[in-house]
Design a protein around this motif. Structure first.
Motif, PDB file in Angstrom:
ATOM      1  N   PRO A 259       9.838   8.577  17.447  1.00 27.25           N
ATOM      2  CA  PRO A 259      10.402   8.758  18.790  1.00 27.25           C
ATOM      3  C   PRO A 259       9.323   8.680  19.869  1.00 27.25           C
ATOM      4  CG  PRO A 259      11.147  10.489  17.306  1.00 27.25           C
ATOM      5  CD  PRO A 259      10.055   9.751  16.593  1.00 27.25           C
ATOM      6  N   GLY A 260       9.698   8.267  21.055  1.00 21.68           N
ATOM      7  CA  GLY A 260       8.758   8.232  22.169  1.00 21.68           C
ATOM      8  C   GLY A 260       8.154   9.606  22.404  1.00 21.68           C
ATOM      9  N   SER A 261       6.897   9.646  22.721  1.00 15.48           N
ATOM     10  CA  SER A 261       6.125  10.869  23.003  1.00 15.48           C
ATOM     11  C   SER A 261       5.875  11.744  21.781  1.00 15.48           C
ATOM     12  CB  SER A 261       6.779  11.693  24.110  1.00 15.48           C
ATOM     13  OG  SER A 261       6.802  10.947  25.311  1.00 15.48           O
ATOM     14  N   ALA A 262       6.236  11.289  20.585  1.00 13.61           N
ATOM     15  CA  ALA A 262       5.965  12.078  19.371  1.00 13.61           C
ATOM     16  C   ALA A 262       4.532  11.836  18.919  1.00 13.61           C
ATOM     17  CB  ALA A 262       6.930  11.689  18.255  1.00 13.61           C
ATOM     18  N   TRP A 263       3.831  12.911  18.552  1.00 12.21           N
ATOM     19  CA  TRP A 263       2.504  12.764  17.965  1.00 12.21           C
ATOM     20  C   TRP A 263       2.685  12.122  16.597  1.00 12.21           C
ATOM     21  CZ3 TRP A 263      -2.295  11.958  18.385  1.00 12.21           C
ATOM     22  CH2 TRP A 263      -3.148  12.122  17.295  1.00 12.21           C
ATOM     23  N   HIS A 264       1.873  11.122  16.277  1.00 13.01           N
ATOM     24  CA  HIS A 264       2.001  10.462  14.982  1.00 13.01           C
ATOM     25  C   HIS A 264       0.653   9.903  14.538  1.00 13.01           C
ATOM     26  CE1 HIS A 264       2.699   7.429  18.077  1.00 13.01           C
ATOM     27  NE2 HIS A 264       2.293   6.512  17.222  1.00 13.01           N
ATOM     28  N   GLU A 265       0.506   9.772  13.226  1.00 10.97           N
ATOM     29  CA  GLU A 265      -0.698   9.181  12.650  1.00 10.97           C
ATOM     30  C   GLU A 265      -0.362   8.619  11.281  1.00 10.97           C
ATOM     31  OE1 GLU A 265      -3.738  12.145  12.213  1.00 10.97           O
ATOM     32  OE2 GLU A 265      -2.527  13.393  10.916  1.00 10.97           O
ATOM     33  N   ILE A 266      -1.107   7.603  10.879  1.00 10.82           N
ATOM     34  CA  ILE A 266      -0.926   6.950   9.576  1.00 10.82           C
ATOM     35  C   ILE A 266      -2.240   7.049   8.827  1.00 10.82           C
ATOM     36  CG2 ILE A 266      -0.425   4.786   8.387  1.00 10.82           C
ATOM     37  CD1 ILE A 266       1.090   3.927  10.942  1.00 10.82           C
ATOM     38  N   THR A 267      -2.166   7.435   7.546  1.00  8.06           N
ATOM     39  CA  THR A 267      -3.345   7.522   6.703  1.00  8.06           C
ATOM     40  C   THR A 267      -3.095   6.748   5.416  1.00  8.06           C
ATOM     41  OG1 THR A 267      -3.810   9.735   7.565  1.00  8.06           O
ATOM     42  CG2 THR A 267      -4.929   9.099   5.529  1.00  8.06           C
ATOM     43  N   ASN A 268      -3.996   5.842   5.082  1.00 12.08           N
ATOM     44  CA  ASN A 268      -3.905   5.107   3.826  1.00 12.08           C
ATOM     45  C   ASN A 268      -4.344   6.046   2.701  1.00 12.08           C
ATOM     46  OD1 ASN A 268      -4.086   3.382   1.659  1.00 12.08           O
ATOM     47  ND2 ASN A 268      -5.337   1.853   2.687  1.00 12.08           N
ATOM     48  N   VAL A 269      -3.439   6.365   1.777  1.00 14.78           N
ATOM     49  CA  VAL A 269      -3.762   7.271   0.676  1.00 14.78           C
ATOM     50  C   VAL A 269      -3.787   6.548  -0.661  1.00 14.78           C
ATOM     51  CG1 VAL A 269      -2.933   9.337   1.869  1.00 14.78           C
ATOM     52  CG2 VAL A 269      -1.356   8.019   0.434  1.00 14.78           C
TER      53      VAL A 269
ATOM     54  N   GLY B 204       0.799  -1.210   0.000  1.00 15.90           N
ATOM     55  CA  GLY B 204       0.000   0.000   0.000  1.00 15.90           C
ATOM     56  C   GLY B 204       0.838   1.268   0.000  1.00 15.90           C
ATOM     57  N   THR B 205       0.129   2.386   0.017  1.00 14.11           N
ATOM     58  CA  THR B 205       0.750   3.706   0.083  1.00 14.11           C
ATOM     59  C   THR B 205       0.062   4.490   1.194  1.00 14.11           C
ATOM     60  OG1 THR B 205       1.189   3.675  -2.288  1.00 14.11           O
ATOM     61  CG2 THR B 205       1.291   5.816  -1.201  1.00 14.11           C
ATOM     62  N   CYS B 206       0.850   5.070   2.071  1.00 17.84           N
ATOM     63  CA  CYS B 206       0.323   5.809   3.225  1.00 17.84           C
ATOM     64  C   CYS B 206       1.081   7.108   3.394  1.00 17.84           C
ATOM     65  CB  CYS B 206       0.494   4.994   4.510  1.00 17.84           C
ATOM     66  SG  CYS B 206      -0.437   3.470   4.552  1.00 17.84           S
ATOM     67  N   THR B 207       0.465   8.013   4.135  1.00 16.61           N
ATOM     68  CA  THR B 207       1.220   9.139   4.666  1.00 16.61           C
ATOM     69  C   THR B 207       1.390   8.880   6.155  1.00 16.61           C
ATOM     70  OG1 THR B 207      -0.769  10.463   5.024  1.00 16.61           O
ATOM     71  CG2 THR B 207       0.440  10.827   2.961  1.00 16.61           C
ATOM     72  N   VAL B 208       2.536   9.259   6.661  1.00 13.48           N
ATOM     73  CA  VAL B 208       2.826   9.133   8.080  1.00 13.48           C
ATOM     74  C   VAL B 208       3.227  10.517   8.579  1.00 13.48           C
ATOM     75  CG1 VAL B 208       4.270   8.054   9.849  1.00 13.48           C
ATOM     76  CG2 VAL B 208       3.623   6.758   7.806  1.00 13.48           C
ATOM     77  N   ARG B 209       2.521  11.000   9.579  1.00 11.00           N
ATOM     78  CA  ARG B 209       2.863  12.271  10.196  1.00 11.00           C
ATOM     79  C   ARG B 209       3.544  11.965  11.525  1.00 11.00           C
ATOM     80  NH1 ARG B 209       1.654  17.190   9.199  1.00 11.00           N
ATOM     81  NH2 ARG B 209      -0.100  16.644   7.849  1.00 11.00           N
ATOM     82  N   VAL B 210       4.731  12.534  11.712  1.00 12.58           N
ATOM     83  CA  VAL B 210       5.449  12.453  12.971  1.00 12.58           C
ATOM     84  C   VAL B 210       5.707  13.889  13.402  1.00 12.58           C
ATOM     85  CG1 VAL B 210       7.493  11.623  14.174  1.00 12.58           C
ATOM     86  CG2 VAL B 210       6.524  10.260  12.307  1.00 12.58           C
ATOM     87  N   ASN B 211       4.995  14.307  14.444  1.00  7.43           N
ATOM     88  CA  ASN B 211       4.989  15.706  14.865  1.00  7.43           C
ATOM     89  C   ASN B 211       4.623  16.573  13.664  1.00  7.43           C
ATOM     90  OD1 ASN B 211       5.544  15.265  17.618  1.00  7.43           O
ATOM     91  ND2 ASN B 211       7.707  15.011  17.151  1.00  7.43           N
ATOM     92  N   ASP B 212       5.471  17.468  13.200  1.00  9.34           N
ATOM     93  CA  ASP B 212       5.127  18.368  12.098  1.00  9.34           C
ATOM     94  C   ASP B 212       5.637  17.900  10.744  1.00  9.34           C
ATOM     95  OD1 ASP B 212       3.813  20.138  13.819  1.00  9.34           O
ATOM     96  OD2 ASP B 212       5.674  21.194  14.283  1.00  9.34           O
ATOM     97  N   GLU B 213       6.214  16.703  10.660  1.00  3.61           N
ATOM     98  CA  GLU B 213       6.743  16.201   9.393  1.00  3.61           C
ATOM     99  C   GLU B 213       5.782  15.193   8.787  1.00  3.61           C
ATOM    100  OE1 GLU B 213      11.109  15.558   9.054  1.00  3.61           O
ATOM    101  OE2 GLU B 213      10.971  15.544  11.250  1.00  3.61           O
TER     102      GLU B 213
END
Length: 74
Positions: free
Chosen positions: A33-43, A11-20
């Protein structure tokens, strides 16, 4: 919160780690990294598959803190 590693199998996803924001696909690996805000979206158009692991000896030590103030603990 513990560090995590995501390895993408398909698949193809976007991954956000903090502001990147990263675009990832099969074969890519992302360190969170520990305590970093993160999310994965299937695009992509199909199923996205990945495996992930935590940098801890026990799943009981895994804890998530969400922006709305809620917490999830294994």
């Amino acid at each position: 919160m513990q560090a995590e590693v995501y390895h993408f199998i398909s698949g193809t996803c976007t991954v956000r780690v903090n502001d990147e924001l990263f675009t990832v696909s099969a074969g890519d690996t992302v360190f969170v990294p520990g305590s970093a805000w993160h999310e994965i979206t299937n695009v992509g158009n199909g199923l996205a598959q990945l495996f992930y692991c935590f940098a801890t000896a026990s799943f009981d030590q895994v804890e998530y803190h969400y922006p709305d103030g809620t917490t999830w603990k294994a």
